[in-house]
Design an enzyme around this catalytic site. Structure first.
Site, PDB file in Angstrom:
ATOM      1  N   TYR A 168       0.839  -1.206   0.000  1.00 33.76           N
ATOM      2  CA  TYR A 168       0.000   0.000   0.000  1.00 33.76           C
ATOM      3  C   TYR A 168       0.876   1.260   0.000  1.00 33.76           C
ATOM      4  O   TYR A 168       0.640   2.195  -0.767  1.00 33.76           O
ATOM      5  CB  TYR A 168      -0.904  -0.039   1.232  1.00 33.76           C
ATOM      6  N   LYS A 172       1.003   4.135  -2.948  1.00 35.93           N
ATOM      7  CA  LYS A 172       0.607   5.527  -2.730  1.00 35.93           C
ATOM      8  C   LYS A 172       1.790   6.488  -2.955  1.00 35.93           C
ATOM      9  O   LYS A 172       1.588   7.619  -3.405  1.00 35.93           O
ATOM     10  CB  LYS A 172       0.014   5.697  -1.329  1.00 35.93           C
TER      11      LYS A 172
END
Ligand code: NAP
Length: 259
Positions: A168, A172
């Protein structure tokens, strides 16, 4: 402010995005839905897209229940065919796309040592490669029109990393770097590209976390509450309605958790 000026201010707020067309990915619920509502409230024709028609319809129904209009269509952000179909449907119906909010995202959390390649790939595909695919499909129309606002939903985890979120965090951080690159490449086309890095926002994505983990986060949030999807929508609204001299930036919406 006099009553008349207040009324004028309210009216103009409703009209700020009149005649503009906005696509929000993954907007069947959560942050995407709040952004879609905010843009629709300012007069934009908003396209609610999600991985299934059912999820997209559920977002559109909620918008309708607040007295606003939207159009719902399916768009799986990992599937190029689905993306192309969505873009062409919107262009056929509205002939323009002014705003794109890349919001769809997932988590598959686990400590790095245990993370399977499939978990890594799924998160990178859905959170990062999707922004490449959807933006490439949409931005050519903005480019022709010499106007566009692209808003990418990143995360504070993309700036700081986090235990159990290698996939993640990398996705991002990639979104932030891609945002800055698009800002540079498309500035001459009057297209701004900015990112929002939310902290802990109360949505189905975070509702699945254990209460003790949530309490731990709360200790580190100076504003002493979790964010609401509407808090993120305010930042997206800024990029779409004002901020014409702001591009390549990341606004952190985290109650002061990181400063
Ligand atoms: P959410 O409630 O889980 O909503 C995400 C939406 O994206 C869901 O409607 C989901 O649909 C959809 N989606 C998932 N995969 C998709 C795909 N392949 N194609 C199209 N749509 C897809 O999450 P959220 O909290 O609102 O998160 C929205 C964005 O904010 C994400 O990018 C997330 O990473 C980011 N963010 C959230 C937080 C937070 O604290 N909540 C913090 C920082 C950043 P289905 O569920 O129907 O599959």
């Amino acid at each position: 402010m006099s009553t008349q000026t207040l009324t004028e201010a309210k009216m103009s707020h409703h009209d700020l995005l009149k005649d503009q067309v906005a696509i929000v990915t993954g907007s069947g619920r959560g942050i995407g839905l709040a952004i879609a509502k905010k843009l629709a409230g300012a007069g934009a024709a908003v396209i609610i897209t999600d991985i299934t028609q059912e999820s997209a319809d559920s977002g559109a129904n909620e918008i309708a229940s607040s007295g606003l209009k939207s159009f719902s269509t399916v768009c799986n952000v990992t599937d190029p065919e689905s993306i192309e179909k969505m873009t062409s449907t919107v262009m056929e119906k509205y002939s323009r796309i002014d705003i794109l909010v890349n919001n769809a995202g997932i988590t598959k959390d686990t400590l790095f040592m245990r993370m399977k390649l499939e978990e890594w790939n799924a998160v990178i595909e859905t959170n990062l490669t999707s922004v490449f695919k959807v933006t490439q499909s949409v931005i050519k129309n903005m480019s022709k029109a010499n106007y566009g606002r692209v808003v990418n939903i990143a995360s504070v985890i993309g700036l700081h990393g986090n235990f159990g979120q290698a996939n993640y965090a990398a996705s991002k951080a990639g979104v932030i770097a891609l945002t800055k690159t698009l800002a540079k490449e498309y500035a001459s086309k009057n297209i701004t590209c900015n990112a929002i890095a939310p902290g802990f926002i109360d949505t189905p994505m975070t509702q699945k976390l254990k209460p003790e983990i949530k309490d731990k986060y709360l200790e580190f949030i100076p504003l002493k509450r979790f964010g609401q999807p509407e808090d993120v929508a305010e930042a997206a609204f800024y990029f779409c309605t004002g901020g014409s001299y702001v591009t390549g930036q990341v606004i952190v919406v985290d109650g002061g958790m990181f400063m």
